[in-house]
Scaffold this motif. Structure first.
Motif, PDB file in Angstrom:
ATOM      1  N   SER A  71       0.809  -1.227   0.000  1.00 19.68           N
ATOM      2  CA  SER A  71       0.000   0.000   0.000  1.00 19.68           C
ATOM      3  C   SER A  71       0.843   1.279   0.000  1.00 19.68           C
ATOM      4  CB  SER A  71      -0.976  -0.020   1.172  1.00 19.68           C
ATOM      5  OG  SER A  71      -0.264  -0.137   2.378  1.00 19.68           O
ATOM      6  N   HIS A  72       1.983   1.267   0.701  1.00 17.69           N
ATOM      7  CA  HIS A  72       2.770   2.514   0.721  1.00 17.69           C
ATOM      8  C   HIS A  72       3.337   2.835  -0.659  1.00 17.69           C
ATOM      9  CE1 HIS A  72       6.675   0.412   0.770  1.00 17.69           C
ATOM     10  NE2 HIS A  72       6.079  -0.461   1.553  1.00 17.69           N
ATOM     11  N   ALA A  73       3.578   1.783  -1.459  1.00 11.78           N
ATOM     12  CA  ALA A  73       4.092   2.027  -2.812  1.00 11.78           C
ATOM     13  C   ALA A  73       2.990   2.559  -3.722  1.00 11.78           C
ATOM     14  CB  ALA A  73       4.695   0.740  -3.382  1.00 11.78           C
ATOM     15  N   ALA A  74       1.759   2.073  -3.522  1.00 14.04           N
ATOM     16  CA  ALA A  74       0.628   2.604  -4.301  1.00 14.04           C
ATOM     17  C   ALA A  74       0.431   4.075  -3.958  1.00 14.04           C
ATOM     18  CB  ALA A  74      -0.635   1.797  -4.010  1.00 14.04           C
ATOM     19  N   ALA A  75       0.577   4.405  -2.678  1.00 14.07           N
ATOM     20  CA  ALA A  75       0.447   5.801  -2.254  1.00 14.07           C
ATOM     21  C   ALA A  75       1.552   6.641  -2.899  1.00 14.07           C
ATOM     22  CB  ALA A  75       0.523   5.904  -0.735  1.00 14.07           C
ATOM     23  N   ARG A  76       2.753   6.084  -2.934  1.00 15.99           N
ATOM     24  CA  ARG A  76       3.875   6.842  -3.502  1.00 15.99           C
ATOM     25  C   ARG A  76       3.693   7.074  -5.002  1.00 15.99           C
ATOM     26  NH1 ARG A  76       8.011   4.347  -0.737  1.00 15.99           N
ATOM     27  NH2 ARG A  76       8.210   2.848  -2.414  1.00 15.99           N
ATOM     28  N   LEU A  77       3.007   6.126  -5.681  1.00 18.66           N
ATOM     29  CA  LEU A  77       2.745   6.318  -7.111  1.00 18.66           C
ATOM     30  C   LEU A  77       1.761   7.462  -7.348  1.00 18.66           C
ATOM     31  CD1 LEU A  77       2.207   2.884  -8.890  1.00 18.66           C
ATOM     32  CD2 LEU A  77       4.105   4.492  -9.154  1.00 18.66           C
ATOM     33  N   GLY A  78       0.965   7.786  -6.311  1.00 19.18           N
ATOM     34  CA  GLY A  78       0.055   8.925  -6.483  1.00 19.18           C
ATOM     35  C   GLY A  78      -1.405   8.627  -6.229  1.00 19.18           C
ATOM     36  N   ILE A  79      -1.685   7.608  -5.419  1.00 20.05           N
ATOM     37  CA  ILE A  79      -3.073   7.324  -5.058  1.00 20.05           C
ATOM     38  C   ILE A  79      -3.282   7.764  -3.610  1.00 20.05           C
ATOM     39  CG2 ILE A  79      -4.850   5.545  -4.832  1.00 20.05           C
ATOM     40  CD1 ILE A  79      -3.289   3.872  -6.875  1.00 20.05           C
ATOM     41  N   GLY A  80      -4.129   8.761  -3.413  1.00 19.12           N
ATOM     42  CA  GLY A  80      -4.385   9.300  -2.075  1.00 19.12           C
ATOM     43  C   GLY A  80      -5.787   8.938  -1.627  1.00 19.12           C
ATOM     44  N   LEU A  81      -5.892   8.290  -0.477  1.00 12.57           N
ATOM     45  CA  LEU A  81      -7.198   7.828   0.018  1.00 12.57           C
ATOM     46  C   LEU A  81      -7.635   8.591   1.261  1.00 12.57           C
ATOM     47  CD1 LEU A  81      -9.575   5.736   0.199  1.00 12.57           C
ATOM     48  CD2 LEU A  81      -8.024   4.298   1.544  1.00 12.57           C
ATOM     49  N   SER A  82      -8.863   9.093   1.223  1.00  9.97           N
ATOM     50  CA  SER A  82      -9.530   9.560   2.430  1.00  9.97           C
ATOM     51  C   SER A  82     -10.497   8.434   2.802  1.00  9.97           C
ATOM     52  CB  SER A  82     -10.279  10.871   2.142  1.00  9.97           C
ATOM     53  OG  SER A  82     -11.073  11.210   3.240  1.00  9.97           O
ATOM     54  N   PRO A  83     -10.132   7.625   3.812  1.00  8.78           N
ATOM     55  CA  PRO A  83     -10.859   6.374   4.034  1.00  8.78           C
ATOM     56  C   PRO A  83     -12.217   6.554   4.701  1.00  8.78           C
ATOM     57  CG  PRO A  83      -9.156   6.616   5.696  1.00  8.78           C
ATOM     58  CD  PRO A  83      -9.030   7.805   4.782  1.00  8.78           C
ATOM     59  N   GLU A  84     -13.080   5.572   4.502  1.00 13.51           N
ATOM     60  CA  GLU A  84     -14.350   5.529   5.202  1.00 13.51           C
ATOM     61  C   GLU A  84     -14.033   5.527   6.697  1.00 13.51           C
ATOM     62  OE1 GLU A  84     -16.517   1.871   4.568  1.00 13.51           O
ATOM     63  OE2 GLU A  84     -18.414   2.935   4.701  1.00 13.51           O
ATOM     64  N   GLY A  85     -14.769   6.313   7.476  1.00 15.20           N
ATOM     65  CA  GLY A  85     -14.522   6.353   8.918  1.00 15.20           C
ATOM     66  C   GLY A  85     -13.437   7.324   9.315  1.00 15.20           C
ATOM     67  N   ARG A  86     -12.904   8.105   8.297  1.00 18.44           N
ATOM     68  CA  ARG A  86     -11.979   9.218   8.535  1.00 18.44           C
ATOM     69  C   ARG A  86     -10.947   8.972   9.626  1.00 18.44           C
ATOM     70  NH1 ARG A  86     -17.226  11.603  11.185  1.00 18.44           N
ATOM     71  NH2 ARG A  86     -18.150  11.398   9.154  1.00 18.44           N
ATOM     72  N   ARG A  87     -10.178   7.913   9.479  1.00 19.45           N
ATOM     73  CA  ARG A  87      -9.170   7.606  10.493  1.00 19.45           C
ATOM     74  C   ARG A  87      -8.018   8.617  10.500  1.00 19.45           C
ATOM     75  NH1 ARG A  87     -11.255   2.741   8.958  1.00 19.45           N
ATOM     76  NH2 ARG A  87     -10.110   2.814   7.015  1.00 19.45           N
ATOM     77  N   CYS A  88      -7.822   9.271  11.632  1.00 22.13           N
ATOM     78  CA  CYS A  88      -6.693  10.190  11.816  1.00 22.13           C
ATOM     79  C   CYS A  88      -5.905   9.696  13.025  1.00 22.13           C
ATOM     80  CB  CYS A  88      -7.182  11.599  12.100  1.00 22.13           C
ATOM     81  SG  CYS A  88      -8.235  12.277  10.815  1.00 22.13           S
ATOM     82  N   PHE A  89      -4.707  10.242  13.218  1.00 24.50           N
ATOM     83  CA  PHE A  89      -3.969   9.949  14.447  1.00 24.50           C
ATOM     84  C   PHE A  89      -4.545  10.832  15.536  1.00 24.50           C
ATOM     85  CE2 PHE A  89      -0.679   9.075  11.115  1.00 24.50           C
ATOM     86  CZ  PHE A  89      -0.668   7.699  11.275  1.00 24.50           C
ATOM     87  N   ARG A  90      -5.305  10.268  16.436  1.00 21.49           N
ATOM     88  CA  ARG A  90      -6.088  11.049  17.393  1.00 21.49           C
ATOM     89  C   ARG A  90      -5.236  11.852  18.359  1.00 21.49           C
ATOM     90  NH1 ARG A  90     -11.282  10.065  18.020  1.00 21.49           N
ATOM     91  NH2 ARG A  90     -11.233  10.337  20.275  1.00 21.49           N
ATOM     92  N   ASP A  91      -4.063  11.321  18.697  1.00 15.95           N
ATOM     93  CA  ASP A  91      -3.220  12.007  19.676  1.00 15.95           C
ATOM     94  C   ASP A  91      -2.265  13.017  19.048  1.00 15.95           C
ATOM     95  OD1 ASP A  91      -4.410  10.748  21.814  1.00 15.95           O
ATOM     96  OD2 ASP A  91      -3.108   8.992  21.637  1.00 15.95           O
TER      97      ASP A  91
END
Ligand code: ATP
Length: 228
Positions: A71-91
């Motif tokens: 998945s990190h390589a797909a992201a590096r190729l240029g696919i950006g996902l805003s996932p269902e359930g909007r997971r962020c780093f809460r802290d």
């Protein structure tokens, strides 16, 4: 040429098959709406595209086979996902969340906070203290700071107050008109989708059953496949 090309995509969760042949393309600058009732395979398709789950069939991005990639390589190729359930780093703070996955390009923190001024006002606050709408903006902002060529929005307006939904739809319209970013959207708001999407792809039981211009989506089709 299609930036994203998905052909005859299949995927399973253990012994349970979820995708039975999804066909989908997104061209440069195109906004595509991925539709279908609950459980028809929209999120599963997006997870396969982002290489978060195994799948088979043809899956290419800018002509490159995505299947061998993590998945990190797909992201590096240029696919950006805003996932269902909007997971962020809460802290982490808003600014730290935006910096976490950032890659060089026009979408830096300043540009994201210009698009979503509320994030600028709250940049030093912990993500956990944000409202649902602000967390959703942060999830989209995080996808943008990866400087994607394709932005995927999975249920980005789900469960939000009307005024916040409107802010998000207007940000999507801005992305389309000012940047020409390719966008794949999963959402239930048919009227707003009709205003922004160029094309629709409809899934039924894990298979593509219809694709065409957004304007050609008749009430018959939406009654049958989208259930609004
Ligand atoms: P929704 O809008 O409800 O999220 P969807 O169209 O995105 O619907 P998916 O979430 O892709 O649908 O689900 C497709 C099928 O896969 C459904 O039958 C669902 O029950 C199943 N499924 C989804 N996630 C899992 C999982 N983690 N484990 C097992 N089965 C799953």
């Amino acid at each position: 040429m299609s930036l994203l090309r998905v052909e005859n995509l299949t995927a399973s969760y253990g012994a349970s098959q979820a995708l039975f042949g999804v066909d989908l393309t997104v061209a440069e600058g195109e906004v595509v709406s991925l539709m279908g009732r609950n459980g028809m395979g929209k999120t599963t398709t997006v997870k396969a595209v982002c290489r978060m789950i195994p799948s088979a069939g043809r899956l290419t991005f800018d002509g490159r086979d995505l299947h061998p990639l993590p998945s990190h390589a797909a992201a590096r190729l240029g696919i950006g996902l805003s996932p269902e359930g909007r997971r962020c780093f809460r802290d982490l703070t808003v600014a730290e969340n935006l910096a976490a996955a950032a890659r060089p390009g026009p979408w830096d923190i300043a540009r994201v906070t210009a698009l979503f001024p509320r994030l600028g006002e709250r940049r030093a606050q912990r993500a956990a203290s944000l409202s649902g709408g602000e967390q959703q903006m942060l999830a989209i902002g995080r996808a943008l700071t990866t400087n994607p060529r394709l932005l995927i929005l999975d249920e980005a307006t789900e469960g939000l107050a009307p005024i916040v939904r409107q802010e998000i739809w207007s940000a999507i319209a801005t992305l389309k008109s000012e940047t020409g970013m390719a966008i794949l959207i999963i959402d239930k708001a048919l009227k707003e989708l009709s205003a922004v999407a160029d094309r629709a792809v409809i899934l039924e039981r894990g298979k593509t059953v219809w694709t065409g211009p957004m304007a050609a989506l008749t009430p018959d089709l939406t009654d049958r496949y989208v259930g609004v």
